[in-house]
Design a protein around this motif. Structure first.
Motif, PDB file in Angstrom:
ATOM      1  N   THR A  34     -38.686  60.078  32.940  1.00  0.00           N
ATOM      2  CA  THR A  34     -39.069  60.728  34.827  1.00  0.00           C
ATOM      3  C   THR A  34     -38.832  62.415  34.205  1.00  0.00           C
ATOM      4  N   ALA A  35     -39.465  62.517  35.570  1.00  0.00           N
ATOM      5  CA  ALA A  35     -39.357  64.448  35.449  1.00  0.00           C
ATOM      6  C   ALA A  35     -39.796  64.234  36.970  1.00  0.00           C
ATOM      7  N   PHE A  36     -39.575  65.911  37.566  1.00  0.00           N
ATOM      8  CA  PHE A  36     -40.307  65.971  38.545  1.00  0.00           C
ATOM      9  C   PHE A  36     -38.899  64.704  39.906  1.00  0.00           C
ATOM     10  N   ASN A  37     -38.109  65.009  39.431  1.00  0.00           N
ATOM     11  CA  ASN A  37     -37.488  64.511  40.276  1.00  0.00           C
ATOM     12  C   ASN A  37     -37.772  62.758  40.471  1.00  0.00           C
ATOM     13  N   ALA A  38     -38.217  62.423  39.330  1.00  0.00           N
ATOM     14  CA  ALA A  38     -38.435  60.414  39.239  1.00  0.00           C
ATOM     15  C   ALA A  38     -39.909  60.350  40.009  1.00  0.00           C
ATOM     16  N   ARG A  39     -40.485  61.642  40.805  1.00  0.00           N
ATOM     17  CA  ARG A  39     -42.452  61.037  40.853  1.00  0.00           C
ATOM     18  C   ARG A  39     -43.169  60.476  39.386  1.00  0.00           C
ATOM     19  N   LYS A  40     -42.366  61.691  38.134  1.00  0.00           N
ATOM     20  CA  LYS A  40     -43.348  61.113  37.049  1.00  0.00           C
ATOM     21  C   LYS A  40     -42.677  60.207  36.114  1.00  0.00           C
ATOM     22  N   LYS A  41     -43.480  59.325  35.953  1.00  0.00           N
ATOM     23  CA  LYS A  41     -42.194  58.149  35.130  1.00  0.00           C
ATOM     24  C   LYS A  41     -43.508  57.539  33.976  1.00  0.00           C
ATOM     25  N   ALA A  42     -42.590  57.256  32.849  1.00  0.00           N
ATOM     26  CA  ALA A  42     -43.716  57.258  31.498  1.00  0.00           C
ATOM     27  C   ALA A  42     -42.866  56.427  30.614  1.00  0.00           C
ATOM     28  N   THR A  43     -42.844  55.377  29.732  1.00  0.00           N
ATOM     29  CA  THR A  43     -42.563  54.961  28.256  1.00  0.00           C
ATOM     30  C   THR A  43     -42.703  55.639  27.162  1.00  0.00           C
ATOM     31  N   PHE A  44     -41.992  55.926  26.432  1.00  0.00           N
ATOM     32  CA  PHE A  44     -42.307  56.860  24.896  1.00  0.00           C
ATOM     33  C   PHE A  44     -41.575  55.385  23.863  1.00  0.00           C
ATOM     34  N   LYS A  45     -42.443  54.492  22.954  1.00  0.00           N
ATOM     35  CA  LYS A  45     -41.045  54.210  22.697  1.00  0.00           C
ATOM     36  C   LYS A  45     -40.286  54.787  21.864  1.00  0.00           C
ATOM     37  N   GLY A  46     -39.713  54.241  20.655  1.00  0.00           N
ATOM     38  CA  GLY A  46     -38.450  55.159  20.112  1.00  0.00           C
ATOM     39  C   GLY A  46     -37.392  56.521  21.041  1.00  0.00           C
ATOM     40  N   LYS A  47     -37.997  56.955  21.929  1.00  0.00           N
ATOM     41  CA  LYS A  47     -37.582  58.232  22.306  1.00  0.00           C
ATOM     42  C   LYS A  47     -35.924  57.822  22.803  1.00  0.00           C
ATOM     43  N   GLY A  48     -35.793  56.176  22.936  1.00  0.00           N
ATOM     44  CA  GLY A  48     -34.178  56.123  23.537  1.00  0.00           C
ATOM     45  C   GLY A  48     -33.619  56.136  22.446  1.00  0.00           C
ATOM     46  N   LYS A  49     -33.761  55.762  21.198  1.00  0.00           N
ATOM     47  CA  LYS A  49     -33.276  56.123  19.452  1.00  0.00           C
ATOM     48  C   LYS A  49     -33.570  57.636  18.927  1.00  0.00           C
ATOM     49  N   LEU A  50     -34.357  58.840  19.028  1.00  0.00           N
ATOM     50  CA  LEU A  50     -34.304  59.359  18.688  1.00  0.00           C
ATOM     51  C   LEU A  50     -32.821  60.087  19.588  1.00  0.00           C
ATOM     52  N   ASN A  51     -32.961  59.989  21.118  1.00  0.00           N
ATOM     53  CA  ASN A  51     -32.694  61.318  21.805  1.00  0.00           C
ATOM     54  C   ASN A  51     -30.821  60.082  21.581  1.00  0.00           C
ATOM     55  N   CYS A  52     -30.198  59.268  21.538  1.00  0.00           N
ATOM     56  CA  CYS A  52     -29.026  58.181  20.737  1.00  0.00           C
ATOM     57  C   CYS A  52     -28.474  59.139  19.340  1.00  0.00           C
ATOM     58  N   LEU A  53     -29.853  59.278  18.672  1.00  0.00           N
ATOM     59  CA  LEU A  53     -29.527  59.725  17.081  1.00  0.00           C
ATOM     60  C   LEU A  53     -29.314  61.122  17.722  1.00  0.00           C
ATOM     61  N   ILE A  54     -29.998  61.857  18.004  1.00  0.00           N
ATOM     62  CA  ILE A  54     -29.570  63.656  18.016  1.00  0.00           C
ATOM     63  C   ILE A  54     -28.614  63.806  18.614  1.00  0.00           C
ATOM     64  N   SER A  55     -28.072  62.670  20.504  1.00  0.00           N
ATOM     65  CA  SER A  55     -26.660  63.946  21.108  1.00  0.00           C
ATOM     66  C   SER A  55     -26.533  63.451  20.267  1.00  0.00           C
ATOM     67  N   SER A  56     -26.145  62.020  19.702  1.00  0.00           N
ATOM     68  CA  SER A  56     -24.827  61.429  18.745  1.00  0.00           C
ATOM     69  C   SER A  56     -24.582  62.615  17.932  1.00  0.00           C
ATOM     70  N   LYS A  57     -25.517  63.584  16.918  1.00  0.00           N
ATOM     71  CA  LYS A  57     -25.384  64.889  16.167  1.00  0.00           C
ATOM     72  C   LYS A  57     -24.294  65.266  16.847  1.00  0.00           C
ATOM     73  N   ILE A  58     -24.883  65.943  18.067  1.00  0.00           N
ATOM     74  CA  ILE A  58     -24.736  67.372  18.860  1.00  0.00           C
ATOM     75  C   ILE A  58     -23.287  66.887  19.269  1.00  0.00           C
ATOM     76  N   PHE A  59     -22.756  65.980  20.061  1.00  0.00           N
ATOM     77  CA  PHE A  59     -21.752  65.806  20.124  1.00  0.00           C
ATOM     78  C   PHE A  59     -20.766  65.891  19.062  1.00  0.00           C
ATOM     79  N   ASP A  60     -20.937  65.034  18.212  1.00  0.00           N
ATOM     80  CA  ASP A  60     -19.906  65.357  16.555  1.00  0.00           C
ATOM     81  C   ASP A  60     -20.083  66.360  16.614  1.00  0.00           C
ATOM     82  N   LEU A  61     -20.496  67.717  16.317  1.00  0.00           N
ATOM     83  CA  LEU A  61     -20.812  68.971  16.336  1.00  0.00           C
ATOM     84  C   LEU A  61     -19.874  69.387  16.920  1.00  0.00           C
ATOM     85  N   LEU A  62     -19.762  69.472  18.654  1.00  0.00           N
ATOM     86  CA  LEU A  62     -19.440  69.919  19.243  1.00  0.00           C
ATOM     87  C   LEU A  62     -17.918  69.547  19.438  1.00  0.00           C
ATOM     88  N   ILE A  63     -16.905  67.908  18.817  1.00  0.00           N
ATOM     89  CA  ILE A  63     -15.851  68.012  18.764  1.00  0.00           C
ATOM     90  C   ILE A  63     -15.261  68.565  17.624  1.00  0.00           C
TER      91      ILE A  63
END
Ligand code: UDP
Length: 242
Positions: A34-63
């Motif tokens: 979503t963007a612009f406070n959810a006025r714009k919406k779309a679905t991107f197949k595979g985005k959830g997985k990529l964000n989960c993988l990226i975020s997990s590695k960044i959190f590991d780094l921060l920890i």
């Protein structure tokens, strides 16, 4: 699924499930954008997985760098196990370079490198369109204790130093990012939410000319195309580096 109980919350980009240990939750990353406070919406197949993988590695780094976070472990490619928190209703934005709303609301030119990081605090409230706060408004609304706010600001500056350096190593310029914090069961302030190209602006430093190449959600906001390719590139550069 392992340990996963009922859904307790569904946000724009994530679902939160109860865990059979009451001080933990399971967070599932969705493919929705979503963007612009959810006025714009779309679905991107595979985005959830990529964000989960990226975020997990960044959190590991921060920890590893002694930043307290909600992240415990990755459960599968689109879910993590995290500490259950009480959300502080603040969106903490740190800017190294002027872009986005800062340039829409002021006269500063997009792309101006800031002499020192700017921290903008917003009220986490979709109905009100996440308004910009002042310290006096934070006191007036009693959103958070001022000493806790100062702790969060200090932590955000430390996180910026770690992330800017990390992203620089993989030829990405960290323009700005948004963080959220909460209190865990011991009433400690910890970083929560996610750190991914959904809530960071990352520009490719691996460019010969001066054009801006966004490898983040601006590809969706500004209809640039290639969002999954950009997120995959970030994930690939992180994997090659760590
Ligand atoms: N951001 C976010 N969620 C929001 C608003 C902003 O994650 O609700 C992130 C955004 O991705 C960017 C930074 O915070 O990395 C600064 O965003 P800005 O205030 O410029 O707002 P925008 O341009 O997204 O309207």
């Amino acid at each position: 699924m392992n340990n996963r109980l009922e859904m307790i919350y569904e946000g724009k980009a994530k679902k939160v499930f109860a865990h059979n240990e009451s001080d933990k939750v399971i967070i599932e990353f969705k493919d929705d954008a979503t963007a612009f406070n959810a006025r714009k919406k779309a679905t991107f197949k595979g985005k959830g997985k990529l964000n989960c993988l990226i975020s997990s590695k960044i959190f590991d780094l921060l920890i590893k760098n002694n930043i307290p976070t909600h992240y415990l472990e990755i459960q599968n490619e689109n879910s993590i196990i995290a500490q259950k928190i009480k959300v502080i209703p603040l969106e903490v934005v740190l800017r190294n370079t002027a872009f986005g709303s800062l340039c829409k609301q002021t006269t500063i030119k997009p792309g101006t490198v800031l002499a020192k990081p700017l921290i903008d605090l917003y009220l986490k409230n979709d109905e009100l369109n996440d308004p910009l706060l002042t310290r006096d408004r934070i006191k007036l609304l009693d959103i958070i204790d001022i000493k806790d706010l100062d702790f969060i600001i200090d932590l955000t500056l430390k996180i910026n130093t770690i992330l800017k350096n990390f992203f620089n190593n993989i030829e990405l310029d960290l323009i700005d990012f948004k963080l959220e914090f909460g209190y865990n069961s011991r009433n400690e302030i910890i970083l929560c939410d996610e750190i991914s190209p959904d809530n960071c602006r990352l520009w490719d430093l691996n460019q010969k000319n001066d054009i801006i190449v966004s490898l983040d959600k601006d590809r969706f906001r500004n209809d640039l195309g290639g969002l999954i390719e950009a997120y995959s590139e970030i994930n690939r550069r992180i994997d090659n580096f760590i």
